[in-house]
Design a protein around this motif. Structure first.
Motif, short mmCIF file in Angstrom:
data_model
loop_
_atom_site.label_atom_id
_atom_site.label_comp_id
_atom_site.label_asym_id
_atom_site.label_seq_id
_atom_site.Cartn_x
_atom_site.Cartn_y
_atom_site.Cartn_z
N SER A 2 1.00 -0.99 -0.11
CA SER A 2 -0.05 0.09 -0.08
C SER A 2 0.72 1.19 -0.09
CB SER A 2 -0.76 -0.15 1.19
OG SER A 2 -1.73 -1.28 1.07
N VAL A 4 1.13 4.88 1.43
CA VAL A 4 0.45 5.60 2.32
C VAL A 4 1.04 7.14 2.36
CG1 VAL A 4 0.29 5.76 4.72
CG2 VAL A 4 0.77 3.57 3.76
N ILE A 50 -3.52 4.75 1.09
CA ILE A 50 -4.17 4.80 2.67
C ILE A 50 -3.56 6.32 3.05
CG2 ILE A 50 -3.62 4.15 4.99
CD1 ILE A 50 -3.07 1.35 3.85
N SER A 73 -9.71 5.24 -1.73
CA SER A 73 -8.57 5.45 -0.73
C SER A 73 -9.24 5.10 0.81
CB SER A 73 -8.02 6.74 -0.94
OG SER A 73 -7.39 7.12 -1.98
N LYS A 74 -8.40 4.57 1.54
CA LYS A 74 -8.79 4.50 2.97
C LYS A 74 -8.24 5.53 4.06
CE LYS A 74 -11.03 0.80 1.26
NZ LYS A 74 -12.17 1.04 1.06
N VAL A 334 -4.79 -2.88 8.57
CA VAL A 334 -5.17 -2.59 6.99
C VAL A 334 -5.61 -3.92 6.38
CG1 VAL A 334 -3.91 -2.68 4.74
CG2 VAL A 334 -3.23 -1.11 6.38
#
Length: 342
Positions: A2, A4, A50, A73-74, A334
């Protein structure tokens, strides 16, 4: 792997910065102030899987809502401040009026709604987790810990031969730090132990301090100055209201000083593992006074035995352990988020 982005203040807290570096995050420094922050929503970089926020989840949530960052997106927020306690308690310190006040109902409602929109939370300490589950029970959460980043405290030991109390923390929010409770308890203890002093290390307490007998506001101290006050203290007290995970308490424990705390201070679990007797509700002033006086009555050798237990408990909270734990918990979180979305 991921990609970030760490959205933080300028500068970010050094421990939080080390967490972000440990997961290979890029940094985006949000401008100071609500107005500037909202104007900067369009400037938050796109293209990240993220968005890891240092308490600034509201900006990331709004940016995603308005399409300024990818909808897929988280958002994971780091909860390391008293905000969750304030929301649950519905009280906070107003830095303009210097008074404790309730939230405006609309503002509290908006913040609670935005918290529920994040995808995951890293909480510094079990207290933050307890509070988070009250406000967002359906959002995945993991617990990490702040750490002692100066090894001096592991090498230094207090003599515990003077019945003085130490507190370390900056102002102006006496409500969060619990100084009102601490001073009230100390003044009662001093009636019996007349030579006892309360050392308050940290700046910006002009709004709170009064001419209380034997209460010394000594201002900001470098590490040698802090060690001097540790050397002359037999007890560290932190009776906070939502203070997330105060490292100053851990530093004192590392130096062999027993710590008493409130049940709304993040290190309560560390203290409670040694003795639940040393964790107090803020409604238990009389019990706090008695337990402190009973401790002061102990011979120095007994205080040192207790201090050794606190020192041993503090050894876990070193940089290597806590960063490794953070990386592990971030990865678990995650994966939880991915499972929830599969």
């Amino acid at each position: 792997m991921s990609k970030v982005l760490f959205i933080c203040g300028n500068p970010p807290h050094p421990v939080h910065s080390s967490f972000a570096n440990a997961i290979g995050a890029d940094f985006y420094y949000l401008p100071d102030g609500m107005v500037h922050g909202l104007m900067s929503l369009r400037k938050i970089p796109k293209g990240y899987d993220i968005y890891f926020t240092e308490g600034l989840f509201n900006y990331a949530v709004l940016a995603r809502k308005f399409g300024f960052i990818n909808k897929s997106s988280k958002i994971i927020n780091l909860f390391a401040d008293p905000r969750l306690f304030q929301l649950v308690d519905n009280k906070k310190f107003n830095f303009d009026s210097l008074e404790v006040e309730k939230f405006k109902p609309w503002k509290r409602k908006v913040i609670l709604k935005l918290i529920k929109k994040i995808d995951g939370a890293i909480c510094l300490g079990p207290l933050q987790e307890e509070l988070f589950r009250k406000v967002a029970p359906n959002v995945p959460v993991e617990v990490a810990y702040s750490y002692i980043n100066r090894n001096d405290f592991f090498k230094f030991k207090s003599g515990l031969d003077k019945n003085n109390i130490l507190f370390v923390g900056g102002g102006e929010d006496y409500y969060c730090k619990g100084l009102d409770f601490l001073v009230e308890v100390f003044l009662k203890v001093k009636e019996k132990f007349k030579k006892s002093k309360l050392f308050i290390v940290g700046g910006k307490w002009d709004n709170f301090k009064k001419d209380w007998p034997n209460v010394e506001f000594v201002g900001n101290q470098d590490i040698e100055g802090l060690k001097t006050y540790m050397k002359h203290s037999a007890l560290y007290c932190h009776f906070g209201r939502g203070d997330a995970f105060p490292v100053a308490a851990l530093e004192s424990m590392a130096s062999g000083i027993p710590c008493f705390t409130s049940d709304t201070t993040g290190v309560k679990n560390v203290v409670g593992d040694i003795s639940k007797e040393y964790v107090f509700s803020l409604n238990e002033r009389n019990r706090a006074m008695k337990v402190i006086m009973d401790y002061f009555d102990k011979p120095v050798v007994a205080k040192k035995r207790l201090g050794n237990k606190f020192s041993e408990a503090a050894t876990f909270f070193n940089e290597k352990n806590c960063i490794n734990l953070f990386k592990e918990k971030f990865s678990l979180l995650v994966n939880k988020i991915k499972e929830d979305n599969s």
